[in-house]
Design an enzyme around this catalytic site. Sequence first.
Site, PDB file in Angstrom:
ATOM      1  N   SER A   2       0.805  -1.216   0.000  1.00 31.94           N
ATOM      2  CA  SER A   2       0.000   0.000   0.000  1.00 31.94           C
ATOM      3  C   SER A   2       0.838   1.265   0.000  1.00 31.94           C
ATOM      4  O   SER A   2       0.302   2.362  -0.147  1.00 31.94           O
ATOM      5  CB  SER A   2      -0.895   0.009   1.237  1.00 31.94           C
ATOM      6  N   VAL A   5       4.058   1.519   6.042  1.00 28.08           N
ATOM      7  CA  VAL A   5       5.194   0.841   6.680  1.00 28.08           C
ATOM      8  C   VAL A   5       4.913  -0.646   6.905  1.00 28.08           C
ATOM      9  O   VAL A   5       5.825  -1.479   6.824  1.00 28.08           O
ATOM     10  CB  VAL A   5       5.576   1.545   7.997  1.00 28.08           C
ATOM     11  N   CYS A  88     -13.573  -5.721   2.061  1.00 24.48           N
ATOM     12  CA  CYS A  88     -12.384  -5.555   1.224  1.00 24.48           C
ATOM     13  C   CYS A  88     -11.426  -6.731   1.373  1.00 24.48           C
ATOM     14  O   CYS A  88     -10.880  -7.230   0.383  1.00 24.48           O
ATOM     15  CB  CYS A  88     -11.680  -4.248   1.581  1.00 24.48           C
ATOM     16  N   CYS A 185     -10.310   4.425   3.674  1.00 23.87           N
ATOM     17  CA  CYS A 185      -9.415   4.903   2.619  1.00 23.87           C
ATOM     18  C   CYS A 185     -10.136   5.644   1.501  1.00 23.87           C
ATOM     19  O   CYS A 185      -9.534   6.512   0.855  1.00 23.87           O
ATOM     20  CB  CYS A 185      -8.610   3.739   2.043  1.00 23.87           C
TER      21      CYS A 185
END
Length: 352
Positions: A2, A5, A88, A185
Site C-alpha cells: 500500500s 510501513v 475488502c 481509505c
Amino acid sequence: MSGGVDSSAAALLLKEQGYEVLGVTLLLRPDAVPDDPAGDAADARRVADALGIEHRTVDLRETFRRDVIEYFTAEYAAGRTPNPCVACNRRIKFGAMLDLALEYGCDGVATGHYARVERDPASGRWLLLRAPTPKDQSYVLYQLTQRQLSRAVFPLAAYAKPEIRALAQRAGLPVANRPDSQEICFVPGDDYGAFLQSRGIRPAPGSFVGLDGEILGTHKGIPFYTVGQRKGLGISFGRPMYVTKIDAVRNEITLGPEGSQYSASAVVSGVNWIPWETPPEKLRAQVKARYQARPAAAEITPLPDGRALIRFDEPQRAVTPGQSAVFYDGDLVLGGGVICEKEGEQGVNLYQ
C-alpha cells in the site's frame, strides 16, 4: 504493497527469509491516479526498488467500487453501519488479488496485517488466530475462506508496531516514518455525509422518536447516525439519550435513555465458520461486537440459512446492525457474521 510501513516491512521480512517476493499495489480509490508521483503506488515502488524486488500496479477500481463502495453506500442508506474493511479483505485483498497472484505464478498473498494462520493437523483445516500484540487485526479477517486462509501469509504476526517501525528504519526503507492511516481509505476527510451525497444518497430529515413512539424532534438524515450514538444528535434533551434503532423505511431514529443502548442478544447473518464445516449445535465463546470492543462472554446457537443467535452473559453496549460480531476461543477465531437485528429478525448475507 500500500505504500505504508506495514506492507513494506512484510516484504522486507519475506525477502530476508529467502522468499521470492513480487510487490503489488492495488489502485482502489475512485480518485487513484496510476502514475501519480506522490501516490501510494509511487511510495511502494520506491520500497520495492530499495528491496530489489519487482513491483506491479494493478487497477482494481471497478471491482472495488462494485464490491466495497456500493456495499458501503447501500448499507448506510439502509440505516446500518458497515465495516468496509471486512468486505475488502474477503473480496479484494484475498479475493481478486489472490486470483491475480495465482495467475502470476505466486504461491500466496502476504499482507501487513497483524494476525496468524496455522493448519490444524487433526482436521486439516486452516485456522485464523490473534496476533500476540495489541495491534491484532484478526477481527477484520474473520470472513476469509479455507481457500483464502491456505494462501495467506502474515509476516508481522509476532511483532509490535514500534518494532516494525524500527525494523523499517534500520533497513532504510523510504516509508519508515510514514504515519498510519486512521480513516476509511475511500472517504475523503472522513466526511461520510459528503461522500454519500457524491454517491447519489440525499439524506432527508426525519423524526427522532422515543421508545414509546412519541416524536422528540428532527434528525438530519439517517446516514449521519449509528446505534449507540449519544453525542452529535443536534438536540439537547436535558439527559443523555442514545440511538437505539434506525428505521430507514419510516425514516425514523429511535432514542432512549441511559440503559437502553445495551442489548442482551443479537442475530448475525452470513456466518463464516473457520475450524468447522458444520459447527456444534451450541457453543460458548468470547464475542467482539465491534473492532474496538472488548470480548464478551456469550452463548452462540447456529441457526438455519447461515445465521446465528448470540446471547450475551451481560448486556452489551451498541450492538449495531451492519457491524460484525466475531467469535473467539482464546486466540482462535471461531468465525463470525454481520449483526442484523435483535433476536427473531431475519438478516441478509452480505458476503456470499
